[in-house]
Design a protein around this motif. Structure first.
Motif, PDB file in Angstrom:
ATOM      1  N   LEU A  69      37.004  38.029  36.036  1.00 17.92           N
ATOM      2  CA  LEU A  69      36.564  39.209  35.282  1.00 17.92           C
ATOM      3  C   LEU A  69      35.214  39.736  35.775  1.00 17.92           C
ATOM      4  O   LEU A  69      34.943  40.935  35.659  1.00 17.92           O
ATOM      5  CB  LEU A  69      36.524  38.901  33.780  1.00 17.92           C
ATOM      6  N   ALA A  70      34.393  38.845  36.333  1.00 22.28           N
ATOM      7  CA  ALA A  70      33.149  39.332  36.931  1.00 22.28           C
ATOM      8  C   ALA A  70      33.456  40.256  38.111  1.00 22.28           C
ATOM      9  O   ALA A  70      32.797  41.266  38.314  1.00 22.28           O
ATOM     10  CB  ALA A  70      32.288  38.151  37.372  1.00 22.28           C
ATOM     11  N   LYS A  71      34.516  39.911  38.873  1.00 20.03           N
ATOM     12  CA  LYS A  71      34.910  40.743  40.022  1.00 20.03           C
ATOM     13  C   LYS A  71      35.739  41.948  39.592  1.00 20.03           C
ATOM     14  O   LYS A  71      35.802  42.952  40.293  1.00 20.03           O
ATOM     15  CB  LYS A  71      35.749  39.906  41.008  1.00 20.03           C
ATOM     16  N   ASN A  72      36.445  41.808  38.475  1.00 19.43           N
ATOM     17  CA  ASN A  72      37.346  42.863  37.988  1.00 19.43           C
ATOM     18  C   ASN A  72      37.010  43.161  36.525  1.00 19.43           C
ATOM     19  O   ASN A  72      37.708  42.706  35.609  1.00 19.43           O
ATOM     20  CB  ASN A  72      38.812  42.394  38.089  1.00 19.43           C
ATOM     21  N   PRO A  73      35.946  43.928  36.302  1.00 20.27           N
ATOM     22  CA  PRO A  73      35.452  44.087  34.922  1.00 20.27           C
ATOM     23  C   PRO A  73      36.452  44.754  33.968  1.00 20.27           C
ATOM     24  O   PRO A  73      36.379  44.534  32.762  1.00 20.27           O
ATOM     25  CB  PRO A  73      34.213  44.982  35.097  1.00 20.27           C
TER      26      PRO A  73
END
Lengths: 134, 134
Positions: A69-73
């Motif tokens: 989720l950090a990479k794909n907010p």
């Protein structure tokens, strides 16, 4: 060897709004949220006629989906889970072919209470694959 | 409103090797490759017991998955396709809720010869959603 598609998992930053969208706008049957602290996620099951979609929201400090989720907010498709009859046989066949099993290679008890393994996305066209013994 | 999961689509840089992995290593039933020049892809269907996975390789200069593969050179999960009974009713309900339909908002004939629409990933937890009328 490969059985049913058990589920598609979608990591979401906001479980309540993602659930509302599937339930209210798409008219899907959805479960109540289930906190799975041992797995670092809270999950909602979207029950389709032939399989299910699992919405995953991070739970706790060491959630396995936090990095994703950090990479794909906005969230995104996180993995697919296929059913197999014999997970050790499947693992051995995969390893013999050169595919990489994540972790120590031993099946763990997954979120559904059944033995699971995860396979390296680099070996499966960029797709994280979970195998679940049913 | 939401019916079966029709398929999960995985974009792959090399269809032959991705197919071989599913067929030979995972023991899945796979179709022969089908070139769909109107859709800019060559597709292989992985036939599971309850649904299918579609492996998509770019075909031609203007493939709709070329940009995705440029960002994800190993490949990756590209979209999920849900079945609906009435795609115009589904579209109108989605639009009324604020969800964005891609393109001009009119159903097109998809790769299976049936009317389809794509929904904006930003509205669906970062997931490109295809609706197919069955």
């Amino acid at each position: 060897m490969l059985g049913r598609l058990n589920h598609v998992a979608i990591a979401v930053p906001d479980l309540a709004s993602a659930t509302a969208l599937y339930r209210d706008t798409l008219g899907a049957k959805v479960s109540a949220p289930q906190a799975l602290p041992d797995h670092g996620v809270t999950v909602v099951f979207i029950e389709l006629d032939n399989t299910k979609v699992e919405l995953l929201e991070p739970l706790g400090e060491a959630s396995p989906i936090a990095g994703f989720l950090a990479k794909n907010p906005d969230g995104g498709m996180h993995h697919v889970c296929y059913e197999v009859e014999d997970i050790v046989e499947a693992r051995d066949r995969l390893k013999a072919s050169g595919a990489r099993v994540l972790g120590d290679g031993e099946p763990k008890i997954g979120a559904h209470g059944k033995p699971v393994l995860f396979l390296h996305p680099k070996d499966f066209s960029g797709t994280l694959v979970e195998l679940e013994q049913v």
